[in-house]
Motif scaffolding. Structure first.
Motif, PDB file in Angstrom:
ATOM      1  N   TRP A 169      -0.303  -4.191   8.623  1.00  9.84           N
ATOM      2  CA  TRP A 169      -1.353  -4.070   9.645  1.00  9.84           C
ATOM      3  C   TRP A 169      -0.875  -4.586  11.000  1.00  9.84           C
ATOM      4  CZ3 TRP A 169      -4.461  -6.262  13.228  1.00  9.84           C
ATOM      5  CH2 TRP A 169      -5.636  -5.569  13.578  1.00  9.84           C
ATOM      6  N   PRO A 170      -0.301  -5.800  11.086  1.00  9.69           N
ATOM      7  CA  PRO A 170       0.229  -6.257  12.378  1.00  9.69           C
ATOM      8  C   PRO A 170       1.310  -5.332  12.924  1.00  9.69           C
ATOM      9  CG  PRO A 170       0.069  -8.097  10.849  1.00  9.69           C
ATOM     10  CD  PRO A 170      -0.189  -6.857  10.056  1.00  9.69           C
ATOM     11  N   ALA A 171       2.078  -4.691  12.048  1.00 15.11           N
ATOM     12  CA  ALA A 171       3.124  -3.780  12.498  1.00 15.11           C
ATOM     13  C   ALA A 171       2.524  -2.586  13.235  1.00 15.11           C
ATOM     14  CB  ALA A 171       3.954  -3.311  11.309  1.00 15.11           C
ATOM     15  N   PHE A 172       1.492  -1.979  12.664  1.00 14.85           N
ATOM     16  CA  PHE A 172       0.845  -0.849  13.328  1.00 14.85           C
ATOM     17  C   PHE A 172       0.120  -1.296  14.596  1.00 14.85           C
ATOM     18  CE2 PHE A 172       1.706   1.616   9.573  1.00 14.85           C
ATOM     19  CZ  PHE A 172       1.729   2.928  10.033  1.00 14.85           C
ATOM     20  N   ALA A 173      -0.454  -2.491  14.559  1.00  7.09           N
ATOM     21  CA  ALA A 173      -1.114  -3.010  15.760  1.00  7.09           C
ATOM     22  C   ALA A 173      -0.103  -3.203  16.885  1.00  7.09           C
ATOM     23  CB  ALA A 173      -1.816  -4.324  15.439  1.00  7.09           C
ATOM     24  N   LEU A 174       1.073  -3.736  16.551  1.00  2.16           N
ATOM     25  CA  LEU A 174       2.122  -3.940  17.550  1.00  2.16           C
ATOM     26  C   LEU A 174       2.604  -2.612  18.113  1.00  2.16           C
ATOM     27  CD1 LEU A 174       4.100  -5.830  19.002  1.00  2.16           C
ATOM     28  CD2 LEU A 174       5.623  -5.642  17.025  1.00  2.16           C
ATOM     29  N   LEU A 175       2.755  -1.614  17.247  1.00  8.82           N
ATOM     30  CA  LEU A 175       3.191  -0.298  17.712  1.00  8.82           C
ATOM     31  C   LEU A 175       2.208   0.302  18.710  1.00  8.82           C
ATOM     32  CD1 LEU A 175       4.617   1.522  14.552  1.00  8.82           C
ATOM     33  CD2 LEU A 175       5.814   1.096  16.708  1.00  8.82           C
ATOM     34  N   ASN A 176       0.938   0.148  18.467  1.00 10.98           N
ATOM     35  CA  ASN A 176      -0.062   0.711  19.365  1.00 10.98           C
ATOM     36  C   ASN A 176      -0.190  -0.081  20.658  1.00 10.98           C
ATOM     37  OD1 ASN A 176      -1.827   3.058  18.053  1.00 10.98           O
ATOM     38  ND2 ASN A 176      -1.204   1.676  16.409  1.00 10.98           N
ATOM     39  N   GLN A 177       0.095  -1.383  20.604  1.00 14.73           N
ATOM     40  CA  GLN A 177       0.057  -2.192  21.815  1.00 14.73           C
ATOM     41  C   GLN A 177       1.304  -2.006  22.665  1.00 14.73           C
ATOM     42  OE1 GLN A 177      -0.545  -6.206  20.480  1.00 14.73           O
ATOM     43  NE2 GLN A 177      -2.627  -5.824  19.729  1.00 14.73           N
ATOM     44  N   SER A 178       2.454  -1.781  21.984  1.00 16.26           N
ATOM     45  CA  SER A 178       3.724  -1.616  22.697  1.00 16.26           C
ATOM     46  C   SER A 178       4.461  -0.406  22.143  1.00 16.26           C
ATOM     47  CB  SER A 178       4.576  -2.879  22.541  1.00 16.26           C
ATOM     48  OG  SER A 178       5.833  -2.722  23.175  1.00 16.26           O
ATOM     49  N   PRO A 179       4.014   0.801  22.500  1.00 11.03           N
ATOM     50  CA  PRO A 179       4.587   2.033  21.926  1.00 11.03           C
ATOM     51  C   PRO A 179       5.936   2.406  22.543  1.00 11.03           C
ATOM     52  CG  PRO A 179       2.877   2.590  23.500  1.00 11.03           C
ATOM     53  CD  PRO A 179       2.914   1.093  23.430  1.00 11.03           C
TER      54      PRO A 179
END
Length: 438
Positions: A329-339
């Motif tokens: 979950w944090p991985a996908f959140a990080l991707l969306n915050q810093s694509p």
């Protein structure tokens, strides 16, 4: 009565005597799985070209969808192949089954390599393509059960996890080889050359590898120091025996497979597509992401298998599964915050390392669930069924979840949900790493 431990069990009589023999055994067992994932990767890489050449739809998106659908039909025949070839392996021997799966895989790959396009053969072209994929799916369904059980039964008792892990390591190496082949052809050929003949080259290469794999399997010894007659014979109806006497093992095996398969398809395949389609990253990052995950799987999966022989399969499986569930979950959140490409590659690297450690003991765990007389049938059923449903339909499930929930975090929830089932399944399994196989 307590199960025999390694200390009380006799040495595995079928263990190859030399390092060369052990290496050859692993190569012979892994070559079929490697060919499957090599074909998987190159087909996905050239899906746009294949869609244009085989499906006369004017909409490019429609062409791509039909090409992907023709690829996905192979998952429908996986459970059938797992069942029939698994039963054949239990009754006729692992070696004969492995020769059969390799021959079928070669046939399917060769059919794609020489298949006429729609402009050349009309409707027969996509029909041939679909038949080839069905044959490959049937073969792949039986491959893991036969080859993994052979590795387990001939491995030293204290290295079963390491030996079986090479099945999954071969997937990583072949995916990497397939991706690099696609990149090399795309970089060196023009669009016209790719559409004319270049797309066939990877499939021709895959077909050319088969004679080496056939020689390895044909000349290997299935039980070099053990009397086959002394082994328990398979029942006349292995499937009935598996379902009637080993129902709990089937459910546990499905749980293990579901957790690993869902994570594998999201991390290794979907994340790269997610980065390009959802986050707007350059198209080349998808292939680079695939290369990174494939290389990590090849290197780290055997480490997971080795560790499972030392610290226990259940402990390693539970620890890494929970870590993956906490990290996704944090991985996908990080991707969306810093694509960015850097973020995508960092996420893929971390998740792939944890996932590879997790799948390392999977082959041994599935094989150890069943007695020798129905081992190939049982392992093939749980693996092929779990992969067909939760791997083959992973993108469909995830896309549907995104539409329903309106959340780009749906892929993470899919992995977490499947991971919970896996954790429960492992909690219900007995630790077998320190016990005799049979």
């Amino acid at each position: 009565m307590n199960a025999p431990t390694l200390a009380s069990a006799p040495a595995n009589a079928s263990t190859p005597r030399s390092r060369a023999a052990r290496t050859r055994l692993v190569m012979a067992a892994a070559v079929g799985n490697a060919l499957e994932f090599y074909d998987f990767t190159v087909y996905a890489f050239f899906a746009l070209v294949i869609g244009k050449l085989f499906f006369p739809v004017h909409d490019p998106v429609g062409q791509l969808l039909l090409a992907v659908a023709s690829f996905g039909v192979g998952f429908f025949t996986r459970p059938v192949g797992g069942l029939l070839i698994g039963m054949y392996a239990d009754r006729a021997g692992r070696k004969k089954a492995m020769l059969l799966t390799l021959g079928l895989m070669a046939l399917g790959t060769a059919m794609i390599a020489v298949a006429p396009t729609f402009a050349q053969a009309g409707i027969a072209a996509p029909v041939i393509l679909v038949i080839a994929r069905l044959i490959q799916g049937f073969s792949a369904g039986g491959e893991v059960g036969a080859s993994t059980t052979l590795l387990l039964e001939q491995a030293p008792s204290n290295r079963r996890g390491l030996y079986a892990s090479w099945q999954f390591a071969s997937q990583g190496l072949s995916a990497l080889a397939g991706a690099l082949t696609g990149v090399a052809l795309t970089a060196s050929l023009s669009t016209a050359q790719l559409e004319s003949w270049g797309w066939r080259v990877p499939f021709i290469i895959g077909t050319a590898i088969v004679p080496v794999g056939w020689w390895l399997r044909r000349t290997m010894e299935e039980a070099p120091r053990e009397s086959v007659a002394a082994a328990p014979k398979a029942p006349k109806m292995p499937l009935v025996t598996v379902l009637r006497e080993h129902g709990r093992a089937v459910l546990n095996g499905l749980g293990v497979t579901i957790g690993g398969t869902s994570a594998h398809f999201i991390i290794v395949f979907y994340l790269s597509i997610y980065g390009v389609k959802t986050l707007g990253l350059p198209g080349w990052t998808a292939m680079l992401s695939g290369c990174v995950s494939g290389a990590i799987l090849f290197v780290v999966a055997p480490i997971g298998g080795y560790l499972s022989d030392r610290i226990g399969r259940n402990r390693l499986m539970q620890t890494t599964r929970i870590l993956l569930m906490l990290a996704i979950w944090p991985a996908f959140a990080l991707l969306n915050q810093s694509p960015t490409t850097g973020t995508l590659l960092a996420v893929v690297t971390v998740l792939s390392i944890v996932h590879s450690l997790n799948v390392g003991p999977t082959g041994a765990m599935l094989g150890e669930l069943f007695p020798r007389s129905v081992r190939a049938t049982g392992a093939a059923i749980v693996y092929s069924l779990g992969v067909a449903i939760f791997g083959g339909f992973a993108q469909f499930f995830v896309t549907s979840l995104i539409v329903i929930t309106k959340s780009v975090m749906a892929p993470a929830w899919y992995v977490i949900g499947c991971g919970v089932l896996s954790v429960i399944a492992v909690a219900c399994m007995r630790e077998r790493s320190q016990e005799a196989l049979d």
